[in-house]
Design an enzyme around this catalytic site. Sequence first.
Site, mmCIF file in Angstrom:
data_model
loop_
_atom_site.group_PDB
_atom_site.id
_atom_site.type_symbol
_atom_site.label_atom_id
_atom_site.label_comp_id
_atom_site.label_asym_id
_atom_site.label_seq_id
_atom_site.Cartn_x
_atom_site.Cartn_y
_atom_site.Cartn_z
ATOM 1 C CB CYS A 116 -0.927 -0.027 1.213
ATOM 2 S SG CYS A 116 -1.768 1.535 1.541
ATOM 3 C CB CYS A 150 0.215 2.039 4.089
ATOM 4 S SG CYS A 150 -1.435 1.351 3.874
#
Length: 331
Positions: free
Chosen positions: A91, A94
């Site tokens: 991700c 993230c």
Amino acid sequence: MQPRNSRLNSSALRGAVDLAAVKAAGEAAQKAEQARVERARQAAAAEAAGVAPVQSAYPLVIDVTEDTFETEVVQRSTEVPVVIDFWAEWCEPCKQLSPMLERLAEEYAGRIVLAKIDVEANQLLTQQFGIQGVPAVMAVVAGQLVPLFQGAENEANVRKVLDQLILVAEQRFGVVGGAGAPAEASGEADPYPPEDPALAAAHEALDRGDLGGAVQAYRNVLAEEPGNTEAKLGLAQAQLLSRVEGQDLSTVRAAAAADPKDVEAQLRAADLDLVGGHVEDAFGRLVATVGRTFGEDRDTVRLRLLELFEVIGTDDPRVTAARGALARVLF
């Protein structure tokens, strides 16, 4: 704890039609920001003086698994709000959000704990929490789940969410974090200035039931101060109360149930839900209506939902969750 079914036990964190509560929430947000500034000042002073900062009694950032969730999150949440960062190695957002959350957890110095959960390695927890995408951020306070936000957020917004979470934890659940909370200063003057007379007049009009006068008074304030949060909240409340005046709850709900595609019926029912304190029901009804409408009807429902967000307050966790749900049906 069953995360999928967990929810706050209390009714509205900020009363839908209680102006005094709205004012108190605004003041509380100011105090939270002052507390954050004071924490930063104390940390800088300690560093300049060569004094080690006060350490929390527990780790401030922890990696949590399905095996440790009960102890590290549920049990810990009775002592301090536990913010959960659902993340994944693949991700990209993230990689920006997670380090920010870790830094803020250290800066808040014991008033929150950050629990990091790798969704790939902990798929059972991911399913239980209903995580549809990462990053996703939630919190647990006194064993109760509090949705915060999904997707990347800037630091200013994250700070507001964390400050509101801490206030909710302290005021509603009596959960106060450990080290790092600045001591209350004694003998100091009240840091808040006297209330604006124009705003006070708007509040008085609302209190005595002069809804038309209140709407106009709040608009006058906003004409001079477009960013006045309290006036925005007051205006949204006055408009809501004007719309529900004279409405019969059972008749409105029956009409909404009879025809889910009737936009006006859904709008009226959502207004009454909110006034009755059923905040999540109101938001859910309108999000669902957005999902099954198109064109002007969809835009009308979306704008009404944004108005109701203003009534509750845009920092409220239920508003954050509803914004995420709205984004999912729109995009």
